[in-house]
Structures are given as C-alpha cells and as structure tokens.
Design a protein around this motif. Structure first.
Motif, mmCIF file in Angstrom:
data_model
loop_
_atom_site.group_PDB
_atom_site.id
_atom_site.type_symbol
_atom_site.label_atom_id
_atom_site.label_comp_id
_atom_site.label_asym_id
_atom_site.label_seq_id
_atom_site.Cartn_x
_atom_site.Cartn_y
_atom_site.Cartn_z
ATOM 1 N N GLY A 49 0.806 -1.239 -0.045
ATOM 2 C CA GLY A 49 -0.066 -0.027 0.014
ATOM 3 C C GLY A 49 0.917 1.240 0.035
ATOM 4 N N SER A 50 2.291 1.285 0.118
ATOM 5 C CA SER A 50 3.053 2.358 0.065
ATOM 6 C C SER A 50 4.190 2.001 -0.690
ATOM 7 C CB SER A 50 3.641 2.594 1.593
ATOM 8 O OG SER A 50 2.556 2.628 2.475
ATOM 9 N N PRO A 51 4.084 2.085 -2.161
ATOM 10 C CA PRO A 51 5.071 1.779 -3.020
ATOM 11 C C PRO A 51 6.383 2.645 -2.633
ATOM 12 C CG PRO A 51 3.272 2.981 -4.080
ATOM 13 C CD PRO A 51 2.611 2.645 -2.654
ATOM 14 N N SER A 52 7.449 2.167 -3.046
ATOM 15 C CA SER A 52 8.569 3.013 -2.913
ATOM 16 C C SER A 52 8.534 4.468 -3.926
ATOM 17 C CB SER A 52 9.797 2.034 -3.537
ATOM 18 O OG SER A 52 9.413 1.716 -5.030
ATOM 19 N N VAL A 53 9.129 5.250 -3.483
ATOM 20 C CA VAL A 53 9.421 6.524 -4.187
ATOM 21 C C VAL A 53 10.374 6.533 -5.414
ATOM 22 C CG1 VAL A 53 9.986 8.765 -4.048
ATOM 23 C CG2 VAL A 53 8.808 7.777 -2.186
ATOM 24 N N VAL A 54 9.880 6.849 -6.505
ATOM 25 C CA VAL A 54 10.837 6.979 -7.779
ATOM 26 C C VAL A 54 10.945 8.391 -8.088
ATOM 27 C CG1 VAL A 54 10.452 4.808 -8.389
ATOM 28 C CG2 VAL A 54 8.953 6.817 -9.430
ATOM 29 N N PRO A 55 11.989 8.862 -8.621
ATOM 30 C CA PRO A 55 12.388 10.172 -9.159
ATOM 31 C C PRO A 55 11.335 10.691 -10.209
ATOM 32 C CG PRO A 55 14.651 9.011 -9.276
ATOM 33 C CD PRO A 55 13.183 8.043 -9.082
ATOM 34 N N LEU A 56 10.661 11.748 -9.941
ATOM 35 C CA LEU A 56 9.875 12.309 -10.903
ATOM 36 C C LEU A 56 10.331 13.353 -11.826
ATOM 37 C CD1 LEU A 56 6.509 12.313 -8.826
ATOM 38 C CD2 LEU A 56 7.520 10.426 -10.184
ATOM 39 N N ILE A 57 9.782 13.780 -12.861
ATOM 40 C CA ILE A 57 10.064 14.696 -13.590
ATOM 41 C C ILE A 57 9.168 16.098 -13.213
ATOM 42 C CG2 ILE A 57 10.531 15.784 -16.044
ATOM 43 C CD1 ILE A 57 10.740 12.709 -16.921
ATOM 44 N N PRO A 58 9.990 17.146 -12.974
ATOM 45 C CA PRO A 58 9.102 18.456 -12.321
ATOM 46 C C PRO A 58 8.624 19.036 -13.624
ATOM 47 C CG PRO A 58 11.570 18.783 -12.123
ATOM 48 C CD PRO A 58 11.365 17.334 -12.746
ATOM 49 N N GLU A 59 7.334 19.561 -13.207
ATOM 50 C CA GLU A 59 6.669 20.364 -14.113
ATOM 51 C C GLU A 59 7.390 21.579 -14.574
ATOM 52 O OE1 GLU A 59 3.473 23.282 -12.334
ATOM 53 O OE2 GLU A 59 2.904 21.148 -12.487
ATOM 54 N N ALA A 60 7.006 22.094 -15.839
ATOM 55 C CA ALA A 60 7.823 23.074 -16.257
ATOM 56 C C ALA A 60 7.912 24.359 -15.263
ATOM 57 C CB ALA A 60 7.437 23.558 -17.678
ATOM 58 N N SER A 61 8.715 25.062 -15.072
ATOM 59 C CA SER A 61 8.924 26.475 -14.297
ATOM 60 C C SER A 61 8.906 27.548 -15.314
ATOM 61 C CB SER A 61 9.921 26.561 -13.240
ATOM 62 O OG SER A 61 9.956 27.704 -12.721
ATOM 63 N N VAL A 62 7.902 28.415 -15.246
ATOM 64 C CA VAL A 62 7.613 29.324 -16.676
ATOM 65 C C VAL A 62 8.026 30.629 -16.085
ATOM 66 C CG1 VAL A 62 6.294 30.312 -18.289
ATOM 67 C CG2 VAL A 62 6.257 27.939 -17.907
ATOM 68 N N SER A 63 8.808 31.486 -16.476
ATOM 69 C CA SER A 63 9.215 32.873 -16.001
ATOM 70 C C SER A 63 8.240 33.822 -16.968
ATOM 71 C CB SER A 63 10.586 33.152 -16.340
ATOM 72 O OG SER A 63 11.076 33.196 -17.670
ATOM 73 N N SER A 64 8.113 34.884 -16.440
ATOM 74 C CA SER A 64 7.350 36.080 -16.959
ATOM 75 C C SER A 64 7.939 36.377 -18.204
ATOM 76 C CB SER A 64 7.496 37.120 -16.183
ATOM 77 O OG SER A 64 8.760 37.956 -16.119
ATOM 78 N N THR A 65 9.102 36.103 -18.689
ATOM 79 C CA THR A 65 9.474 36.528 -19.984
ATOM 80 C C THR A 65 9.514 35.302 -20.953
ATOM 81 O OG1 THR A 65 11.748 35.598 -19.414
ATOM 82 C CG2 THR A 65 11.416 37.822 -18.965
ATOM 83 N N THR A 66 8.969 34.160 -20.455
ATOM 84 C CA THR A 66 8.734 32.990 -21.273
ATOM 85 C C THR A 66 7.633 33.330 -22.361
ATOM 86 O OG1 THR A 66 9.696 31.502 -19.785
ATOM 87 C CG2 THR A 66 8.659 30.599 -21.525
ATOM 88 N N LYS A 67 7.738 33.222 -23.507
ATOM 89 C CA LYS A 67 6.832 33.340 -24.659
ATOM 90 C C LYS A 67 6.002 32.015 -24.843
ATOM 91 C CE LYS A 67 5.332 34.799 -29.113
ATOM 92 N NZ LYS A 67 5.890 35.390 -30.602
ATOM 93 N N LEU A 68 5.042 31.864 -24.241
ATOM 94 C CA LEU A 68 3.978 30.624 -24.452
ATOM 95 C C LEU A 68 3.044 30.659 -25.675
ATOM 96 C CD1 LEU A 68 3.427 29.756 -20.535
ATOM 97 C CD2 LEU A 68 5.386 28.697 -22.337
ATOM 98 N N VAL A 69 2.693 29.471 -26.346
ATOM 99 C CA VAL A 69 1.779 29.549 -27.272
ATOM 100 C C VAL A 69 0.959 28.261 -26.899
ATOM 101 C CG1 VAL A 69 3.022 30.808 -29.150
ATOM 102 C CG2 VAL A 69 3.237 28.137 -28.771
ATOM 103 N N LYS A 70 -0.179 28.581 -27.338
ATOM 104 C CA LYS A 70 -1.114 27.029 -27.205
ATOM 105 C C LYS A 70 -1.206 26.244 -28.232
ATOM 106 C CE LYS A 70 -4.366 29.159 -23.998
ATOM 107 N NZ LYS A 70 -5.791 29.580 -23.380
ATOM 108 N N THR A 71 -1.474 24.913 -28.054
ATOM 109 C CA THR A 71 -1.320 23.782 -29.200
ATOM 110 C C THR A 71 -2.156 22.930 -28.536
ATOM 111 O OG1 THR A 71 -0.318 22.732 -30.835
ATOM 112 C CG2 THR A 71 0.791 22.708 -28.562
ATOM 113 N N LYS A 72 -2.769 22.125 -29.458
ATOM 114 C CA LYS A 72 -3.723 20.959 -29.033
ATOM 115 C C LYS A 72 -2.910 19.800 -28.441
ATOM 116 C CE LYS A 72 -7.835 22.492 -30.032
ATOM 117 N NZ LYS A 72 -8.754 22.937 -28.832
ATOM 118 N N LEU A 73 -3.237 18.907 -27.674
ATOM 119 C CA LEU A 73 -2.350 17.868 -26.879
ATOM 120 C C LEU A 73 -1.691 17.108 -27.872
ATOM 121 C CD1 LEU A 73 -1.239 16.659 -24.402
ATOM 122 C CD2 LEU A 73 -3.648 15.780 -24.068
#
Length: 638
Positions: A503-527
């Motif tokens: 019920g308590s599986p071992s911890v594995v390294p995860l990949i963090p979600e992106a950290s976006v700064s105020s200067t990062t130009k983001l655009v939207k696209t379909k998944l």
C-alpha cells in the motif's frame, strides 16, 4: 534448463471477434519460429454474455451446451494443428471460458479425428468459477468479499463500482487466476493449455515460468515475474501494440506490405535477463515503434505503481522503451514485488432490461432536428406509461452520432448534415420498452423532415447485465489443473504479502513540471501535437494514458494537463473523480476517471461503453501551453 535463446511468444487474438487469420499468419509466416502461440478471448462483456446465455439455457431445461469459445476450434485450431504438431509450437488460451473441461474434451475429439491424439496432449486449468458448488448464487456464500477500488490497493471501497446486495442473485462470479496453473500444465507435458478466467498476462507468464524455471527463492524472482507480466500486457491485445488503435493512425494504415489490410500480430522475444523485444512477422502491415508499444503499456491500467496481478505486483513507473531495429522495440525497467492476499473477481448480475434504437436524420439542422425528435419520443412514451400506470424509465439517453455527442459542451457548431439518432432506455418491464420501440419507429411521418430508418428494424429489449468487480481472499479460491488423462491436481498459490506493505510503494524520481518565467513566450497547441494517447475501461472506470512525443514536451504537458483540468473538460461524461498518476520512464501520465462509463460495458446506455474514445477527446480538445520555440513544425491543424 535456462534456454540459450529468447523465448518467442506470439499473440493472435485480443478478444472473441478478432481475426482468425491472425493465427495462420503467426504460425505459417516464414521466420516466425514461435515457441508459444497465445490467445485472449475473454473480456468482461464476453463473460457476461456467456453467463446470460448459460442461464437462459438452464431455465429452458437444457443441461448441456457450449460454454467455451467454439471459434477457437472451428476457425483456428483446425487450420493450424498440423503445423504446430510439426514445429512444436505450444498453444495457451483462455478459450475455455465457462467450461475449460468441455473445451479440452472438444480439442481431444478434434485431435483424434486428425490422428494427432498421440502427438499433442491437452490440459485445462479450472477453479475460476467461484460460484461452483455454492448453495446459493449470492455474495452471502462467501465469508469475506471486498469491493475493488480503482485508486487504492488497501481502501477497497474508495471510488469502487457498486456491488449487488448480499442476497441478490448473481449470474456469474469468476476469479482472475494467475499463471501457475498454466506453468504446471506445461511442466506435465501439455502442448495445448486452455483456461477459464485468468488474468490476461498469465497466458504469457505461465510459459516463461516453465521455460526459465523461476521460483520464489531466486533474488530477482519478482522483477522477472513483473517483466513477464508486462510482456503479456503488451501483446494480449493483439495489434494494439503493432499499430492498431495508434494515435498516428496513418503510419499504420499506409505502412508497407498492406497496412491495415495485412496487419502484423505481435511477438515478444523474452530474454533470460528479464528484458524483452516486441516485434511482428516480416512482410506484414502495421508498425512496432516505441510509441505503439508505449501506448499499449498505458492501456487499461490504474495506478502504474500498483498493477495488481495474482502472482506479482507490477510497478510500471520506470519502464523504458527504445528502438533496436526495424519494427523491434526493447522494453526494460519493470519492477515487481510480492502479490496481495486477494484475487480480483469479475461478477455479473441482472438489473432489468434495456433497449436501443436508431434513426437516420438528414438535411439542414440535422443535429437540432435529431435532438428535438429524440427528446419528444422520450417525453411521449413517459406520458403513455403514466396513463397506463407503468413506472417511468429508470434511465434514458438521447445521442446524436455524427454531431459530436461524445464531446458534449465542447462539440463544434458546424456539424454534419446527416445524423444517426440513437435512443436508449432502461426499465424493469419489457412492456415499457416495447412501447418505446414502437414509438421510435412511428416518428417518420409525425416529426421532423429527413427521417429514415437505420435498416436494423424495430429494436427489441435485451437483459441489462451489470458487471461488478470484487475481491476474494486467495484462501477461498481453489485452482486446479488436469493434463491429458491424468487426475485433477491442485495449483498452489504463490506467497503473498500479509503485511500489506504494498500500500506504500517506493518513491521514484519524478520529472518536475515546467517552471515558466514572466519572460517566457508561451503559445497554445492541441495536446495531440505533443502527445500520443490511449484509453480503455475497467468496469465503470476509464483510464486515459498520455505519452509525450518528445521528452522536452513532458514538463509542459504536466503543467497544463492536471487532474482538475481533465475533470472539468470531461465532466459531461465523468461523474466521479479524476486521479493523475505519473510514469516518468515513459514520459507519460495516466488519468483514472471513475463513474465515467454509465455503469460499464454491459449496462451502459451510452454509445462509448468502454471509454475507447476518451483519449481522442482529450488529445483533440485540450490546449497545452508551450514555448514557441518548442512548437512542432508539423503540428496538426485542429
């Protein structure tokens, strides 16, 4: 003795209805050289249909009938027996369904007819029918029974599908047996092994236990069992690992050697070190790529850290896939641990009747006309039922197929000028449903223009079968095996984890979600421009697996595609919860949507009773924010 070369196992059937030509392809295709040929015929829906048919036969006074999969003999085995006798390929299948012994006897009769009875020995694995020899066919017959939670291995009632009352009659209850019975049968000289309800991967794990002589005292035993289970999971759905249901479908449809018309069925080459390669016969259509294999890995799973099987708990979080040749993909990284004390069971009970009818509506405003007609028919019949003193429908559904009904509020406004109106209702009285059927057929002259029949005639009520999963202690399930003319032998369970530390599986390294700064130009696209996906059912639960096309996309997909985002987008279909799990080895996410299939494959009133479209809805409907410089140059125009 440990084989010097990898064990080659091919799978020709994903369900009862898959192409029987696949077995001939795998057996006769030059270069296949299979050690084992396996076939999965049983789904939850299949077990329900067989159980209902058996019950009707018994009520009509007929004691004997065919409760296994006859197509296995007539369409497959009859055509390949001379070849497998010659080349030594062994066959393992769950075609025994509700009567493994009957299936075994029918095979032996066929062997005698072909003068092969001295060359091929047949075995049956049984014991999955846990209602057999019970005084009452109810849950009261068991001292312990638990509901099954799709998101917790220890809190069994958490978001679980409803079960029948303790004293409510049930049509069938079959435990998902493990692989040990198959391995025992092979060890006793069986060439063909038929089972009833076993976990799908057991058809592959059993042969590998036999070939490699694995036992619990070996230090890497559970990791080997986990990898073997993963191999079984990858190929048990046939072409779904070789380009079938693949997001980038044109790559399979337009592939060399015939594409869809000549799809190659999967083969695993399992090595003694626990790694395996997925491939297919040469000069066949489809493709085997890291993406096709990854899609199948995330198909119909729940918590990837706790893929619960009778013999082992498979941890999928660190699985890696890599291309090692043309149509050859290496799979590594499966981890395993001791199994739980319980067996998952598949149960069926009867809950009234249902009926579904269809009409075609064409022309201007076809969708709006279809909705007006459908809602009017439901209201009209409800009024009639009230007038004659019959209770209202227990449930109804109006769908406009071709009008993006699956997308709900996200449907595009510019829809087709031809629509299939699908009307479904649930009631305890067939009289109410027969009235509903008559009124569906009566609208051609009294409602909207452009209505024509679907060609299927007046629909008829059918029993509303309800599937429910549950857990029984392994101590209450006795599996056994019979080989040839030998006596029945008990199958011993593997040791299980009494402490419930799983019920308590071992911890594995995860990949963090992106950290976006105020200067990062983001655009939207379909998944879909950034990921592949596949979805499937577990009762009334649907899983949606999403795999990044490029590891660079994964942190941004994690950032945008959260559980709440998916829950909001799918709230017209999902009436329960949405839980997100991570598979960092595959750069993938898995979403588990509870109470999302209208009761599940047997009883649902909706057109997609098994969640097969859910991944496509999410891939084409949800936007992801990503830096402009990472945007794929060839992104789809959606």
């Amino acid at each position: 003795m440990t084989p010097k070369k990898p064990v080659r196992i091919g799978c020709y059937s994903a369900y009862w209805g898959d192409s029987p030509a696949a077995a001939i392809q795998l057996v006769k295709n030059e270069g296949a050289n299979l050690d084992y040929l396996v076939a999965d015929y049983l789904a939850e829906i299949t077990m329900g249909i067989l159980a209902a048919r058996r019950k009707r036969r018994i009520l009509s006074g007929k004691d004997k009938g065919i409760d296994y999969v006859p197509d296995f003999l007539s369409l497959v085995l009859k055509n390949i027996l001379p070849d497998i006798a010659k080349n030594g390929t062994k066959v393992v299948t769950n075609a025994g369904a509700l009567d493994p012994i009957g299936c075994k006897e029918a095979i032996e009769k066929l062997l005698k007819k072909l003068n092969l009875e001295k060359q091929i020995k047949v075995a049956a694995v049984l014991g999955d029918d846990v209602l057999e020899n019970k005084e009452t066919e109810t849950l009261e017959s068991f001292s312990q029974v638990h509901s099954f939670s799709p998101i917790s291995s220890t809190e069994h009632g958490l978001d679980a599908d409803p079960m029948p009352a303790k004293d409510e009659p049930i049509l069938s209850l079959n435990a998902y047996l493990g692989s040990r019975g198959v391995a025992d049968a092979l060890a006793q000289g069986a060439h063909i092994v038929v089972t009833g309800r076993v976990v799908d991967s057991a058809l592959v794990v059993g042969p590998l236990i036999h070939e490699y002589g694995w036992n619990e005292n070996q230090p890497e035993y559970y990791d080997r069992m986990a990898s073997a289970s993963l191999a079984g999971h990858v190929i048990e759905c046939g072409c779904q690992s070789t380009g079938g249901n693949f997001t980038d479908w044109r790559l399979a449809a337009e592939s060399p050697y015939g594409g869809y018309a000549n799809m190659g069925y999967p083969i695993v080459e399992f090595d003694a070190n626990g790694e395996f390669v997925v491939t297919k016969p040469e000069k066949t259509g489809g493709l085997v790529s890291p993406a096709t294999v990854a899609e199948q890995i995330v198909y119909e799973i729940l918590d990837p850290a706790l893929y619960l099987l009778p013999d082992v708990i498979l941890d999928m979080r660190q699985i890696r896939v890599s291309k090692v040749g043309e149509n050859r993909v290496l799979v590594q990284g499966a981890k395993g641990r001791a199994p739980t004390p319980w067996l998952k069971c598949s149960g069926i009970f009867l809950d009234g009747w249902k009926l579904s009818g269809e009409l075609v509506i064409g022309g201007h405003e076809a969708k709006q006309k279809a909705l007006a007609v459908g809602n009017a028919v439901v209201q009209r019949v409800e009024n009639m039922l009230k007038d004659v003193g019959i209770s209202p429908f227990r449930g109804t559904n109006v769908e406009t197929l071709g009008g993006e009904s699956l997308y709900g509020p996200h449907a595009k406004k510019d829809v087709s000028r031809e629509i299939v109106l699908r009307l479904t209702a649930h009631h305890d009285d067939t009289k109410a449903l027969n009235l509903f059927a008559r009124e569906i057929m009566a609208v051609g002259t009294c409602m909207a223009p452009g209505i024509t029949g679907s060609g299927s005639g007046r629909p008829k009520p059918v029993p509303n079968l309800v599937h429910f999963p549950c857990l029984l202690p392994k101590t209450e399930v006795k599996a056994s095996v019979v080989v040839g003319n030998d006596s029945l032998q008990t199958v011993q369970w593997e040791k299980w984890d009494e402490s419930q530390s799983f019920g308590s599986p071992s911890v594995v390294p995860l990949i963090p979600e992106a950290s976006v700064s105020s200067t990062t130009k983001l655009v939207k696209t379909k998944l879909i421009n950034l990921a592949n996906g596949r979805s499937g059912d577990k009762g009334d639960v649907c899983n949606v697996g999403i795999i990044a096309r490029d590891p660079r996309y994964y942190p941004y997909i994690k950032r945008s595609l959260t559980g709440p985002v998916v829950a909001e987008y799918m709230k017209h279909l999902c009436k329960g919860t949405v839980t997100r799990f991570e598979l960092p080895g595959l750069f993938a996410l898995n979403f588990v949507l509870t109470k999302s299939l209208g009761g599940g494959g047997l009883s649902s009133l909706t057109i997609d009773r098994q969640g097969k479209t859910f991944a496509q809805l999410i891939l084409t409907g949800i936007d992801i924010e990503i830096p402009a410089e990472l945007l794929p140059a060839d992104q789809a125009k959606l």
